[in-house]
Design a protein around this motif. Structure first.
Motif, short mmCIF file in Angstrom:
data_model
loop_
_atom_site.label_atom_id
_atom_site.label_comp_id
_atom_site.label_asym_id
_atom_site.label_seq_id
_atom_site.Cartn_x
_atom_site.Cartn_y
_atom_site.Cartn_z
N THR A 60 -13.82 -3.42 4.74
CA THR A 60 -14.11 -4.54 4.40
C THR A 60 -16.18 -4.73 3.79
N ARG A 61 -16.32 -5.29 3.51
CA ARG A 61 -17.54 -5.15 3.21
C ARG A 61 -18.11 -6.95 2.92
N GLN A 62 -19.71 -7.00 3.49
CA GLN A 62 -19.58 -8.45 3.55
C GLN A 62 -20.20 -8.61 1.69
N GLY A 63 -19.40 -10.18 1.55
CA GLY A 63 -19.30 -10.53 0.06
C GLY A 63 -18.82 -9.59 -1.16
N ALA A 64 -17.99 -8.49 -0.62
CA ALA A 64 -17.13 -8.05 -1.13
C ALA A 64 -15.57 -8.13 -0.66
N ARG A 65 -14.12 -7.91 -1.10
CA ARG A 65 -13.60 -8.08 -1.19
C ARG A 65 -12.60 -7.29 -0.52
N PRO A 66 -11.62 -6.75 -0.38
CA PRO A 66 -11.32 -6.12 1.13
C PRO A 66 -10.85 -4.83 0.31
N ARG A 67 -10.80 -3.45 0.18
CA ARG A 67 -10.57 -2.75 -0.08
C ARG A 67 -9.41 -1.51 0.02
N VAL A 68 -8.38 -0.84 -0.06
CA VAL A 68 -7.32 0.00 0.49
C VAL A 68 -7.72 0.83 0.58
N LEU A 69 -8.06 1.67 2.06
CA LEU A 69 -8.69 3.08 2.01
C LEU A 69 -8.20 3.81 1.90
N PRO A 70 -7.98 5.81 1.49
CA PRO A 70 -6.53 6.46 1.08
C PRO A 70 -6.46 6.80 2.66
N GLN A 71 -5.34 6.73 3.19
CA GLN A 71 -4.99 7.22 3.98
C GLN A 71 -4.62 9.53 4.33
N ARG A 72 -5.54 9.57 4.79
CA ARG A 72 -5.42 11.09 5.48
C ARG A 72 -4.81 11.60 6.03
N MET A 126 0.45 -1.33 0.20
CA MET A 126 0.08 -0.34 -0.45
C MET A 126 0.85 1.37 -0.05
N ASP A 127 1.83 1.18 1.43
CA ASP A 127 2.88 2.80 0.51
C ASP A 127 3.53 2.34 -0.41
N SER A 128 4.30 1.83 -1.13
CA SER A 128 4.53 1.94 -2.49
C SER A 128 3.79 2.27 -3.29
N GLY A 129 2.54 1.71 -2.72
CA GLY A 129 1.62 2.25 -4.95
C GLY A 129 1.12 1.00 -5.58
N GLU A 130 1.90 -0.18 -5.00
CA GLU A 130 1.55 -1.39 -5.52
C GLU A 130 -0.14 -1.43 -5.39
N LEU A 131 -0.06 -1.78 -4.22
CA LEU A 131 -1.80 -1.21 -3.85
C LEU A 131 -2.56 -0.27 -3.18
N PRO A 132 -2.86 0.33 -4.59
CA PRO A 132 -3.13 2.08 -4.08
C PRO A 132 -4.32 2.28 -3.77
N PRO A 133 -5.04 3.66 -3.49
CA PRO A 133 -6.34 3.04 -2.70
C PRO A 133 -7.09 2.71 -3.08
N GLY A 134 -8.65 2.25 -3.14
CA GLY A 134 -9.56 1.64 -4.11
C GLY A 134 -9.07 -0.04 -4.19
N ALA A 135 -7.41 -0.38 -4.60
CA ALA A 135 -7.49 -1.32 -5.02
C ALA A 135 -8.19 -2.66 -4.28
N PRO A 136 -8.76 -3.85 -4.97
CA PRO A 136 -8.76 -4.70 -3.59
C PRO A 136 -7.89 -5.69 -3.87
N LEU A 137 -7.38 -6.32 -1.99
CA LEU A 137 -6.32 -6.42 -2.14
C LEU A 137 -6.14 -7.88 -2.27
N PRO A 138 -5.18 -8.99 -3.01
CA PRO A 138 -5.16 -10.27 -3.23
C PRO A 138 -6.30 -10.71 -2.59
N THR A 139 -7.24 -11.73 -3.46
CA THR A 139 -7.61 -13.60 -3.19
C THR A 139 -7.34 -14.17 -2.15
N THR A 140 -8.41 -14.52 -1.53
CA THR A 140 -8.17 -15.82 -0.12
C THR A 140 -6.81 -16.44 -0.91
N ALA A 141 -7.52 -17.15 -1.69
CA ALA A 141 -7.17 -18.08 -2.86
C ALA A 141 -5.58 -17.55 -3.28
N GLN A 142 -5.20 -16.55 -3.05
CA GLN A 142 -3.82 -15.86 -4.03
C GLN A 142 -3.38 -15.78 -3.21
#
Length: 247
Positions: A60-72, A18-34
């Protein structure tokens, strides 16, 4: 040094992405399978996700992959901690509340230590002379974003709340008022070093995270230094503002 748990190591790896930008704000985390394919167990993944959610790094939301939040950004005015406004000085809690975040702090062991060289120089005492230290980890929405270690001369702090475990009402300024001393000038020095191993461990950051080292020295009206705050700020989370009035 405590051994890092597998869930903590996974959380740290995702945090670094997340800090490097590889997982930017709004991006989903890798899946559990991954993540399982990468060698992580389901329980490790679940715990790592819980850590990041508690830190405010993901939603985190039910039925959806966790997503990265912007850091204020944490915007601080040094003068607000020194000069009272309407009779009150800013606190970490009030500063973060004004920004819509929850500010908390974790107090470490309060006690006597040998003064580090820079602290001894600021307090104008011999290097290695005993001082009282109050070490703290400052958090924003659960995430460690700053270290704040305060050092006080023994003859001032001994027998006062500064030398006891627990929060101090009014902080240093409250103690100064109680012993009849009047605050004088305050100085700050900023440097941009690499984080030490201890700082990395206390804030759970990698060696490549940029930091600002902010050293604040408080004096009383006769010029004596009565407190040194050594603060280590995550540069990606902080913005420092200074108001410099015209003479």
């Amino acid at each position: 040094m405590a051994r890092e748990l597998k869930s903590e190591a996974l959380a740290r790896s995702l945090r670094e992405q997340m800090d490097s930008g590889e997982l930017p704000p709004g991006a989903p985390l890798p899946t559990t399978a991954q993540l399982r394919d990468a060698g992580h167990s389901t329980s490790t993944i679940q715990t790592a996700v819980a850590i990041l959610r508690r830190e405010g790094r993901i939603e985190t939301r039910q039925g959806a992959r966790p997503r990265v939040l912007p850091q204020r950004a944490i915007i601080t005015h040094s003068a607000s901690y020194v000069t009272p406004v309407d009779g009150k000085r800013a606190t970490w809690k009030s500063t973060l509340a004004d920004l819509g975040m929850e500010g908390t702090q974790e107090l470490g062991r309060v006690g006597e230590v040998e003064a580090p060289a820079d602290v001894a120089a600021a307090l104008e005492i011999e290097c290695g002379e005993s001082v009282i230290v109050r070490p703290r980890v400052m958090r924003a929405d659960g995430e460690a974003v700053q270290l704040a270690d305060s050092y006080y001369p023994l003859d001032l702090a001994s027998g006062t709340p500064l030398a006891r475990q627990g929060l101090v009402k009014g902080g240093l300024y409250g103690v100064l008022a109680a012993v009849g001393l009047t605050p004088g000038d305050t100085e700050e020095e900023l440097t941009w070093p690499s984080p030490t191993q201890e700082e990395q461990e206390r804030m759970r950051i990698g060696p490549d995270v940029c930091i600002v080292r902010q050293v604040r020295t408080t004096r009383v009206t006769d010029g004596r230094a009565v407190g040194v705050d050594v603060m280590v700020l995550r540069a990606d989370r902080h913005r420092l503002r200074y108001h410099l009035p015209a003479q």
